[in-house]
Design a protein around this motif. Structure first.
Motif, PDB file in Angstrom:
ATOM      1  N   ASP A 871       0.837  -1.215   0.000  1.00 44.13           N
ATOM      2  CA  ASP A 871       0.000   0.000   0.000  1.00 44.13           C
ATOM      3  C   ASP A 871       0.867   1.258   0.000  1.00 44.13           C
ATOM      4  OD1 ASP A 871       1.009  -0.063   2.542  1.00 44.13           O
ATOM      5  OD2 ASP A 871      -0.816   0.705   3.470  1.00 44.13           O
ATOM      6  N   THR A1430     -12.255   3.221   7.719  1.00 45.06           N
ATOM      7  CA  THR A1430     -11.278   2.214   7.310  1.00 45.06           C
ATOM      8  C   THR A1430      -9.875   2.763   7.500  1.00 45.06           C
ATOM      9  OG1 THR A1430     -11.223   3.062   5.068  1.00 45.06           O
ATOM     10  CG2 THR A1430     -12.842   1.365   5.526  1.00 45.06           C
ATOM     11  N   ARG A1431      -8.923   1.836   7.582  1.00 47.22           N
ATOM     12  CA  ARG A1431      -7.532   2.236   7.752  1.00 47.22           C
ATOM     13  C   ARG A1431      -7.073   3.048   6.540  1.00 47.22           C
ATOM     14  NH1 ARG A1431      -2.904   0.090   5.642  1.00 47.22           N
ATOM     15  NH2 ARG A1431      -1.005   0.497   6.843  1.00 47.22           N
ATOM     16  N   THR A1432      -7.493   2.627   5.352  1.00 43.61           N
ATOM     17  CA  THR A1432      -7.079   3.341   4.136  1.00 43.61           C
ATOM     18  C   THR A1432      -7.519   4.793   4.185  1.00 43.61           C
ATOM     19  OG1 THR A1432      -7.841   1.281   3.182  1.00 43.61           O
ATOM     20  CG2 THR A1432      -6.911   2.891   1.681  1.00 43.61           C
ATOM     21  N   GLN A1433      -8.744   5.007   4.661  1.00 40.77           N
ATOM     22  CA  GLN A1433      -9.296   6.358   4.725  1.00 40.77           C
ATOM     23  C   GLN A1433      -8.472   7.230   5.677  1.00 40.77           C
ATOM     24  OE1 GLN A1433     -12.377   7.427   3.025  1.00 40.77           O
ATOM     25  NE2 GLN A1433     -11.228   9.268   3.548  1.00 40.77           N
ATOM     26  N   SER A1436      -5.053   7.979   4.235  1.00 43.88           N
ATOM     27  CA  SER A1436      -5.059   8.957   3.150  1.00 43.88           C
ATOM     28  C   SER A1436      -5.307  10.359   3.694  1.00 43.88           C
ATOM     29  CB  SER A1436      -6.073   8.546   2.092  1.00 43.88           C
ATOM     30  OG  SER A1436      -7.180   9.393   2.117  1.00 43.88           O
TER      31      SER A1436
END
Length: 1448
Positions: A871, A1430-1433, A1436
Motif C-alpha cells: 500500500d 477504514t484504515r485506508t481512509q 489517506s
C-alpha cells in the motif's frame, strides 16, 4: 474554518536541560584501557596527559518536549602500526590526551506530551552500585514526576514509577495560589539514596530510592534474570517548608559527605528591591536539613545567614572537600559546617559588616544567569551570560577551604545547562546556539603539549577542508574556544607552593540548534526553477530565520526538501533503470583500501523500454554501446560488480552476462525452477535482483528464487536453486541479500554459537593474491503470507524468522528461539492478536514488495531493515542485541521439544537479534503504488560525504544516516523519480544521477553548504549580533533584517542620554562615574542570499542613532499620489529607549533600495523620515496607504512622494502593538497585554472602524488571519504557549451585537509562537478528483517558536475533522505514552490562574495522530473499525495533510 489540524514539522532543537548518567550500561561494563607502550624518553614528557579515560556515562538532553539519550563514542589515538586509512582523516579537535575524537550517538529519542521542567539522574547507590544502572527523573507542570529506566529488551526507556501531586486531593498544597513562577525542580542525592522535588514554591516532595536487595540469595537471583536492573524509587511523601519557617525558596541541593542525605536550601527571609538595596542588602540564608526517609523527619543541622539578595544558585562541592557554593551575581560564597569563605567578583559586592576586607578576583565579572559543573573535585567551570568559560579553584587543606580563585578561560556558546560526562568530557547545552561536547585535560605543572603539538591543536578547526568546516557548524560558537592552547595559573600570593593546574580543551562534537526563532520570512532559493508547477514549485522557496542571541546570533536558512545542484542534464525518454559499475584490472593495488573509496566509475548502464545503453564514465560520458559485449537488445534488470570489482554482472529478463571491462567472459540463461511446469517456464522471468559479492539473488515473477554463486578463483558464476525452495510452495514476495562486512561482522555477535563468534572462515583468497575479509552473507526473505525469514547463504538454513512481519509490530524477535511465552515484548503484542484473531485476518492484498537490509560505515553501527508494503507505506527497523539469560532459554527449550536435532539447529540461530521499529513520520507515502514492482531503494555509501539510502518513486526522499539516526529529507523538485544511482568521476565528485518520469537525466551534487543532520537541511550564517526581525524584498531578492550588537560604552555617556534635555540636568554631581556599560546598538542590514560565487553578503547597512532601537522593518507598497504610481519602499519603525524619565518618541523611516548591475553594493537612499510621539512598533501597507502603530494609537498615512500625511487614526491599542496583519481592508492588531482588535478601513469617509475585540486580557505574541475558502478567522498566540482562533459573527447573540470576537478553537502548543506566516495549501489527491470543490482558497499558517520548532495549523473540512478527532480520542488510550503523560491534559488551554471560559476543542493534534502508523496492522484495523471508518481512509487523510503542507 471551523476546524483545524495542528502539526509539527520541525521539532525543538534548543536544549534546555542536560544530565549524564549510566542509563544504557553500567559503570562496570567498561574494560580498563591498556595504555600503549611508549618509548622511555617519551614517558617523562607526558606525565598527566595519558590519564585513562574511565567509564563514560550517557548524555540525556531535553529540548522542550523532546527527550534524547546519547552514548558518547570515544576514538582513541591509533598507534602507527594501525592502518593508514583511519589516521589519514584527523577528527575534529585534534589529538588530546590520547583521544583522537569523541562523538555522540543517539540511543533513543521520544517526544513527550508535556514540556520537561527539570531533569535529574538518580545514581545507583549501594555496594554493587557499579553493576547497576541509573534512572532518569523528569518533572512536568504542575507537580508530575516520572522515573524512567532503560530496558534492554525493548532498546528504549520504560517508566518505572510515576508520582503526581495534582488534582482535588492536593489542592491544599497550592495554598490558594494559582500561578507559580517555575515548574517543579528536581535534585538528586549524589549517592542515590533519595531525590527531592520542589513544587508549588514551598512544598518539598521526597522520593525514597529502593534499597539494593540484601541477604544471602539476593546476590544470586538478582543477576540470573539477565542484566542488573536500574535504580528505582520505592515511595514518595511530601512536607511543607513553610512549617520550617522558610518563605521564598530560591534553590536547594544535596551535599556530599554525610551519612544521611543532607539537603541545603537557599531561601530569602524578607524580600528587597532595587530601591532599598543600599539599606537592606543581605536578605538570603541557607539551611541544611538532614533527611531521614524512614522517620520522615528533617532536623536542621546548620545554617548560614547574611547572604546577598542576589544569590540564586547552589553548587555542591564533591567529596573529599564537601560543603556548598552559593553563587550570586557579584559574589561566590563557600559554606560548610565548619568553614566559610567568600570571593567578590566586582565592585558591587558589599561586605556584611561594612569592613572593606573582601578577597577580590583578579578581574571583574558578573555571574548572574551562570551555569556550572565540576571538572575535578576542586575545580568548577562556570559558563557566564556572555558565553565566557571561567574556572573556579578551591584552595583547600584537608577539608578546610582556605580561599577561592577565579580565572578566565575561553569563550564558548551561551549555555542553558552544563554537565560533566565521565572524567574527561563536558557538555554545554544551549538553547541560543549549537550545543557542544568538549573534552578537557588537566595537566599538573607546565602544559604538557610540546610546541609542535600546540600549533596543531590551535589550528585543527581551520585546517580542515572548507566543505567539511562548513558542514560541521557555521556558527562561531567554537572558534574562540578552540583558539590557542589554554593554560592558567593561580593568582594568589603563595603561587610557588601551589600545584598549578593547566587545562586544555578540545571541541569534539556539536548538536545543531536553530532556535530561538524570533522571526522568519519566506523567499526564493538561489537555484529556483521558474517553470515548476504544483508541489515541485514549493521546492523553490526557503525559510530565512532569525535565530540565536548575542554572539550566537545567526541567520538560519531552512529548506524542508532537498534541491540538488545540477551539473548537466540530458533528455532521455522511456528510461527504466540506471546503474554505474567499477572495473578493476588485474593489477594488484598495494594500497587497496585507500583506492576503493576514490575509484572512479567505469561504465554507466541505462536501461530503456526495449534496449540498453552503455556509456563510458571515466572522464566525460560517451556512448560505447556498439563496442561492448553488454546485452543491449533489451532492457536490463540490474547491474553491479562481482569479485572485488574485477567483473561486472549484467542481468536481463532471461539471462545474465559476466563482463571483464568491455568483454564478456560468461553468459547464463535462467530456466524455471519448477520442472513439471514445462510450458509455463516461458513466462517466468527475473523480477528483482540483489547483489552481495560473490552472490547474486534473483526473484522470478512466479515468486521462486534462484541464487548465482560466484567462484572468485575463476571469476565464473553458477546457477543454483536453494534446495529448501525446490519443492516448496512458499511464494516469495520480496527478498534481498545482506552482506555483513567488516573484521567483526555484526550479526555474529547475536548468535551464541562458539565457532561463529570466533570467525574461522573469514579469509578468502582473492585471485590477485590479496586476502579479502568477506564477512558473512545473509538472505532476507518475505513470503506472500507476510512472514519474514533470514537465512545464511549459500546453505539457506534459517537463522531468524518472524511471523507476520507485514503487520509492523513495535519489536520483532526470532520466533523459533523465543517461544510465544515468557517474553515481555511478545506479551505486549500478543493480547491484541488474540482479541482480533477469529474475526479479522490481515487483508489479503497487504504484502511486502521490497526489502533491504544495510549496515553503514561506523565502528558501532547496527543494521537497518526496510520493507516497502504494497500500500506504499514503509516499515523501518533498527537491529539491536538483547542477550536472554541461559536459564530462561533452557526452560523454554525443554518445554518445546527435547530432540537433539532441534538443539543443533538452534545453536546457529541469531537468538539475541531483535529489531525495534523506527518512526518515519515526515515521509509521505506513495499515492498510487504501481502494480509493477520496480526497485525503489538505492543504498549510497558516499554522496558528498554522506551515507544512507535514496528512495525513488512518486515521492522521492533521501534517508541519511547520522549518529545511528535516520534523517528523512524529501526531494520534490523534479516530481517522480524513476531511477537513481551514484556517480563518481572527474567532473562529478561523489555525485549522483537520477532520471525523472518526464525522461530528464540529471547529473547532480548535494549542496555542501547545508548541514543535513537536522529535521530539515539548514545553513547557518553567523551574524555576531542578535537578529530581531527579517523581511523579504522580493523584487530585488534581498533580505533586510534588524540586528543589534552589544557595545561597551563609558557609563557617564550612557547616563547623559537618559536625561530629558528640556527638564535640565538633575544629577551633575554623579557625572564623573567610572566604568563602562553594555548597550545594544541597532542597525538594519540588507543581506543578499548566496550565489554560486560565494556566501551570503551584506549589501548595505542602515545604522540607527544612539539609544534608538529599530523595532520593525517591512517592505511596503505605497501609492504615490503625485505620480499616481505604486512605489515599493523599505519602511523602518524605531523607538528611543532612554529610561522612564524621558517621554517616548520614535521615528518612521522610508528608504528606496536599488541594486546596481554589477551587484556589489545595493544603493539605499533615505526618502523620508519623521519623528512621532510613541514607539513605532508595527507598520503595514493598507491599499497603498501606510498604517503605523505609534504608541497608544494607530494612524493611516497617504504618501505624496515627499511627505506622509495622516488620513485617519484610531485610539485602539491601550499599550503596545506587537503585530499588525492586513487582508483586503481588514486590520488585525495584537496588543502586548490586551489581546486582539479587529478593525476595518472605509475609503469613502476615510475612517477606521473597530468591528470587534476580544474582551479577555491576553498577552499576545503573534497574530494572523486564517483563511478557509470564504471564511475568515483570527488566530493569536500568547505568552502561556497557547493558540486561540476567533471569529467575527455580528449576527450571533453572544457576540453583543458584534462587539465581541467569539472563540472558535483553542489549543496548548507548549512553545512560544513568535510568528505566523500565511501560505496557500497545496492540492492533494482528494481535491484533484472533484475539481469543483471549495478547496482552492485554503491557507495554512506556518509558525516558528522560541524552542526552535516549526509547525503549522491547517484548516480541515468537517468530515475529516470528525474522523480524526474520534481517532484521537481512541489513541489516548490505545498508545502507551512515554513517561505516562496524558496528551489531553497537555493540550488543554493553560490560563495560568486567570479567569478563562473554555472554548471549543476544534483542533486535532497530529503529534498524537502520528502514533497511529506505528501501531501493529491488526490494531490499526481494529481502531478504524471501532470509529466506523477504514484504515485506508485514515491513512489517506494523514497523508493529504503532509502533502498539503509541504510548503518548502
Amino acid at each position: 474554518m471551523s476546524y483545524a489540524a495542528y502539526k509539527m514539522m520541525h521539532w525543538a532543537t534548543g536544549i534546555e536541560h542536560c544530565a549524564s548518567g549510566f542509563i544504557t550500561h553500567s559503570a562496570a561494563d567498561f574494560t580498563p584501557r591498556i595504555l600503549p607502550v611508549t618509548a622511555d624518553d617519551l614517558d617523562s614528557d607526558w606525565p598527566a596527559s595519558t590519564k585513562p579515560i574511565g567509564p563514560v556515562p550517557n548524555l540525556v538532553t531535553a529540548a522542550a518536549n523532546v527527550l534524547e539519550v546519547y552514548t558518547v563514542r570515544i576514538q582513541e589515538e591509533s598507534s602507527s602500526s594501525m592502518d593508514s586509512k583511519a589516521a589519514a582523516e584527523p577528527k575534529r579537535g585534534g589529538v588530546l590526551a590520547g583521544v583522537a575524537g569523541a562523538s555522540l550517538e543517539l540511543v533513543c529519542h521520544y517526544r513527550l506530551h508535556g514540556n520537561v521542567e527539570s531533569l535529574g539522574v538518580l545514581p545507583n547507590g549501594g555496594a554493587d552500585g557499579r553493576r547497576k544502572r541509573d534512572s532518569i527523573i523528569l518533572t512536568f507542570r504542575d507537580a508530575k514526576i516520572s522515573v524512567l529506566e532503560f530496558d534492554d529488551s525493548i532498546h528504549g526507556l520504560r517508566t518505572s514509577s510515576m508520582h503526581c501531586f495534582e488534582g482535588p486531593d492536593w489542592l491544599h498544597l497550592k495554598r490558594g495560589r494559582e500561578c507559580f513562577p517555575r515548574g517543579p525542580l528536581v535534585k538528586v542525592d549524589p549517592l542515590g539514596r533519595c531525590a527531592a522535588v520542589l513544587v508549588y514554591g514551598l512544598q518539598m516532595i521526597v522520593l525514597k530510592a529502593a534499597e539494593a536487595s540484601s541477604g544471602l540469595v539476593g546476590e544470586d537471583s538478582a543477576f540470573s534474570s539477565g542484566p542488573a536492573g536500574a535504580s528505582r524509587i520505592e515511595s514518595s511523601y511530601i512536607f511543607g517548608l513553610r512549617d520550617l519557617d522558610m518563605k521564598h525558596v530560591k534553590d536547594f541541593i544535596f551535599i556530599h559527605g554525610y551519612i544521611e542525605p543532607v539537603v541545603v536550601i537557599l531561601h530569602e527571609q524578607e524580600l528587597t528591591w532595587a530601591g532599598r538595596v543600599s539599606w537592606k542588602q543581605h536578605t538570603c540564608m541557607i539551611s541544611a536539613l538532614s533527611i531521614s526517609t524512614t522517620l520522615k523527619q528533617h532536623p536542621l543541622i546548620w545554617s548560614a545567614t547574611n547572604l546577598p539578595h542576589d544569590a540564586y544558585k547552589l553548587l555542591a562541592v564533591p567529596s573529599p572537600i564537601g560543603g556548598v557554593l552559593v553563587i550570586g551575581a557579584n559574589t561566590i560564597h563557600y559554606h560548610s559546617q565548619s568553614a566559610s569563605c567568600v570571593l567578590a567578583l566586582n565592585n558591587f559586592a558589599v561586605p556584611v559588616d561594612g569592613s572593606q576586607e573582601m578577597p577580590r578576583s583578579g578581574f571583574t565579572t558578573e555571574l548572574d544567569a551562570a551555569n556550572a559543573t565540576w571538572l575535578t573535585n576542586d575545580v568548577a567551570v562556570f559558563s557566564s551570560k556572555s558565553g565566557e568559560l571561567l574556572l573556579l579553584s578551591l584552595i583547600y587543606d584537608g577539608r578546610i577551604v582556605q580561599r577561592l580563585e577565579l580565572s578566565k578561560s575561553r569563550a564558548s556558546v551561551l549555555t542553558s545547562d552544563i554537565t560533566t560526562i565521565g572524567n574527561s568530557l563536558f557538555f554545554l547545552g544551549s538553547r541560543l546556539g549549537d550545543s557542544l561536547l568538549v573534552q578537557y585535560n588537566s595537566g599538573v605543572g607546565a602544559p604538557t603539549l610540546t610546541p609542535g603539538a600546540k600549533e596543531e591543536v590551535g589550528d585543527i578547526e581551520s585546517d580542515a577542508p572548507l566543505t567539511k568546516r562548513l558542514r560541521r557548524s557555521s556558527s562561531d560558537a567554537l572558534q574562540d574556544l578552540v583558539g590557542e592552547e589554554l593554560s592558567f595559573y593561580g593568582t594568589g600570593p603563595n603561587n610557588a607552593q601551589l600545584t598549578q593546574k593547566a587545562f586544555t580543551f578540545a571541541v569534539r562534537d556539536s548538536l545543531l540548534n536553530v532556535g530561538p526563532l524570533k522571526d522568519f520570512s519566506y523567499g526564493l532559493r538561489i537555484n529556483a526553477d521558474p517553470n515548476a508547477t504544483g508541489i515541485a514549485k514549493q521546492s523553490n522557496y526557503e525559510l530565512v530565520c532569525c535565530s540565536g542571541h548575542g554572539k550566537n546570533g545567526a541567520l538560519s536558512v531552512l529548506q524542508q526538501s532537498i534541491r540538488p545542484d545540477t551539473i548537466t542534464q540530458e533528455s532521455l525518454p522511456g528510461c527504466k533503470g540506471i546503474w554505474t559499475v567499477y572495473h578493476k584490472n588485474l593489477r594488484s593495488d598495494s594500497s587497496k583500501g585507500a583506492v576503493d573509496e576514490d575509484e572512479y566509475h567505469a561504465y554507466l548502464i541505462i536501461s530503456l523500454e526495449n534496449r540498453t545503453m552503455v556509456l563510458q564514465t571515466a572522464n566525460n560520458l560517451e556512448e560505447v554501446t556498439e563496442n561492448v559485449d553488454y546485452y543491449v537488445q533489451g532492457s536490463t534488470i540490474a547491474a553491479g560488480n562481482l569479485f572485488g570489482r574485477r567483473r561486472v554482472i549484467q542481468i536481463f529478463a532471461r539471462g545474465a552476462r559476466i563482463l571483464d571491462g568491455a568483454f564478456m567472459t560468461q553468459e547464463l540463461s535462467f530456466k524455471s525452477s519448477n520442472s513439471e511446469a514445462g510450458a509455463a517456464s516461458e513466462g517466468t522471468i527475473v523480477s528483482s535482483v540483489s547483489i552481495a559479492d560473490p552472490y547474486v539473488l534473483l526473484r522470478m515473477t512466479d515468486g521462486s528464487i534462484q541464487l548465482l554463486v560466484g567462484d572468485p578463483s575463476t571469476c565464473s558464476v553458477s546457477v543454483t536453486t536453494p534446495s529448501v525452495f525446490e519443492s516448496s510452495d512458499k511464494v516469495v514476495s520480496a527478498c534481498t541479500l545482506y552482506h555483513d562486512k567488516g573484521p567483526e561482522p555484526w550479526l555474529r555477535k547475536t548468535s551464541t554459537d562458539a565457532w561463529l563468534s570466533t570467525g574461522i572462515g573469514e579469509a578468502i583468497d582473492g585471485a590477485d593474491g590479496t586476502t579479502q575479509d568477506q564477512g558473512d552473507v545473509y538472505c532476507v526473505l518475505c513470503y506472500e503470507n507476510g512472514n519474514l525469514e533470514i537465512c545464511d547463504v549459500p546453505n539457506f538454513s534459517s537463522v531468524f524468522s518472524v511471523d507476520k512481519f507485514v503487520s509492523g509490530k513495535s519489536h520483532i524477535l526470532d520466533t523459533f528461539s523465543h517461544g510465544p511465552a515468557n517474553d515481555p515484548v511478545k506479551l505486549m503484542n500478543k493480547y491484541s492478536e488474540d482479541v482480533g484473531h477469529g474475526r479479522k485476518e490481515i487483508p489479503h492484498n497487504m504484502k511486502v514488495v521490497e526489502l533491504s537490509m544495510q549496515r553503514w560505515e561506523g565502528e558501532h553501527s547496527r543494521p537497518f531493515l526496510f520493507g516497502i508494503l504494497s500500500d506504499g507505506s514503509i516499515l523501518c527497523y533498527h537491529a539491536y542485541i538483547f542477550e536472554v539469560s541461559e536459564n530462561a532459554s533452557k526452560a523454554e527449550g525443554v518445554s518445546s521439544q527435547s530432540s537433539i536435532n532441534l538443539s543443533s539447529i538452534s545453536a546457529s540461530r541469531l537468538k539475541n537479534l531483535r529489531f525495534v521499529r523506527v518512526a518515519l513520520e515526515t515521509y509521505a507515502r506513495e499515492e498510487t503504488p504501481s502494480g509493477i514492482s520496480s526497485q525503489r531503494i538505492t543504498i549510497f555509501k558516499n554522496v558528498g560525504g554522506l551515507q544512507g539510502l535514496f528512495l525513488s518513486g512518486s515521492r522521492p526522499a533521501w534517508f541519511m544516516m547520522f549518529r545511528e539516526r535516520l534523517r528523512i529529507h524529501p526531494q520534490v523538485c523534479d516530481g517522480p523519480i524513476v531511477a537513481f544511482t551514484v556517480l563518481h568521476n572527474v567532473n562529478c565528485n561523489h555525485g549522483f544521477i537520477y532520471i525523472t518520469s518526464e525522461g530528464a537525466l540529471k547529473i547532480c551534487q548535494l549542496s555542501v553548504l547545508s548541514s543535513y543532520d537536522n529535521h530539515w537541511p539548514v545553513q547557518k550564517i553567523a551574524l555576531k549580533g542578535t537578529p530581531h526581525q527579517v523581511t523579504y524584498f522580493a523584487e530585488k531578492n534581498l533580505y533586510p533584517l534588524i540586528v543589534s550588537v552589544p557595545v561597551l560604552k563609558p557609563l557617564n555617556q550612557v547616563l547623559s542620554s537618559l536625561i530629558d534635555q528640556e527638564v535640565g540636568n538633575q544629577f551633575e554631581h554623579d557625572m564623573s562615574m567610572e566604568g563602562t556599560y553594555l548597550v545594544e546598538e541597532f542597525e538594519v542590514r540588507i543581506m543578499e542570499p548566496e550565489r554560486s560565487t560565494g556566501p551570503w553578503q551584506t549589501r548595505a547597512t542602515i545604522p540607527m542613532q544612539s539609544s534608538e532601537n529599530a523595532l520593525t522593518v517591512r517592505v511596503v507598497t505605497l501609492f504615490n499620489t503625485t505620480t499616481q504610481r505604486n512605489e515599493t519602499l523599505l519602511a523602518i519603525g524605531t523607538a528611543y529607549v532612554q529610561g522612564e524619565d524621558v517621554a517616548a518618541r520614535g521615528r518612521v523611516l522610508l528608504y528606496s533600495v536599488e541594486k546596481n548591475s554589477d551587484n556589489v553594493q545595493a544603493q539605499v537612499s533615505e526618502v523620508y523620515s519623521k519623528e512621532l510621539k510613541g514607539a513605532i512598533s508595527a507598520l503595514a501597507s493598507l491599499q497603498g496607504h501606510l498604517l503605523l502603530a505609534s504608541g497608544p494609537k494607530i494612524i493611516l498615512h497617504k504618501w505624496t512622494g515627499s511627505e506622509l500625511n495622516g488620513v485617519a487614526f484610531y485610539d485602539v491599542p491601550p499599550l503596545y502593538v506587537v503585530s499588525l496583519n492586513i487582508v483586503k481592508n481588514f486590520i488585525l492588531l495584537g496588543d502586548i497585554h490586551k489581546s486582539i482588535y479587529f478593525l476595518s478601513w472605509k475609503e469613502q469617509g476615510s475612517q477606521l472602524n473597530l468591528l470587534a475585540k476580544d474582551f479577555g486580557s491576553l498577552d499576545c505574541l503573534a497574530t494572523e488571519f486564517l483563511i478557509d475558502g470564504s471564511t475568515l478567522s483570527l488566530i493569536v498566540s500568547d505568552d502561556q504557549k497557547n493558540v486561540q482562533i476567533f471569529y467575527y459573527a455580528p449576527k450571533m447573540s453572544e457576540s453583543w451585537k458584534g462587539q465581541k470576537l467569539l472563540s472558535r478553537a483553542e489549543f496548548h502548543v507548549g512553545a512560544h509562537i513568535t510568528k505566523f506566516l500565511r501560505l496557500q495549501l497545496l492540492p492533494t489527491s482528494a481535491d484533484r478528483t472533484n475539481p469543483g470543490s471549495d478547496k482552492t482558497n485554503r491557507f495554512g499558517l506556518l509558525f516558528g517558536t522560541l524552542d526552535g520548532s516549526i509547525g503549522c495549523i491547517a484548516p480541515l473540512d468537517e468530515l475529516t475533522f470528525r474522523r480524526l478527532q474520534s481517532l484521537q480520542k481512541k489513541l489516548v488510550d490505545a498508545v502507551a505514552h512515554v513517561a505516562g503523560l496524558n496528551p489531553r491534559s497537555f493540550r488543554h488551554f493553560h490560563s495560568n490562574g486567570k479567569a478563562h471560559r473554555p472554548g471549543p476543542d476544534s483542533i486535532v493534534d497530529c503529534e498524537l495522530l502520528s502514533h497511529f502508523e506505528m501501531l501493529p496492522l491488526e490494531e490499526q484495523l481494529d481502531i478504524a473499525q471501532q470509529i466506523g471508518t477504514t484504515r485506508t481512509q485514515i491513512m489517506s487523510n494523514l497523508n493529504d495533510l503532509i502533502l498539503g503542507t509541504s510548503f518548502l
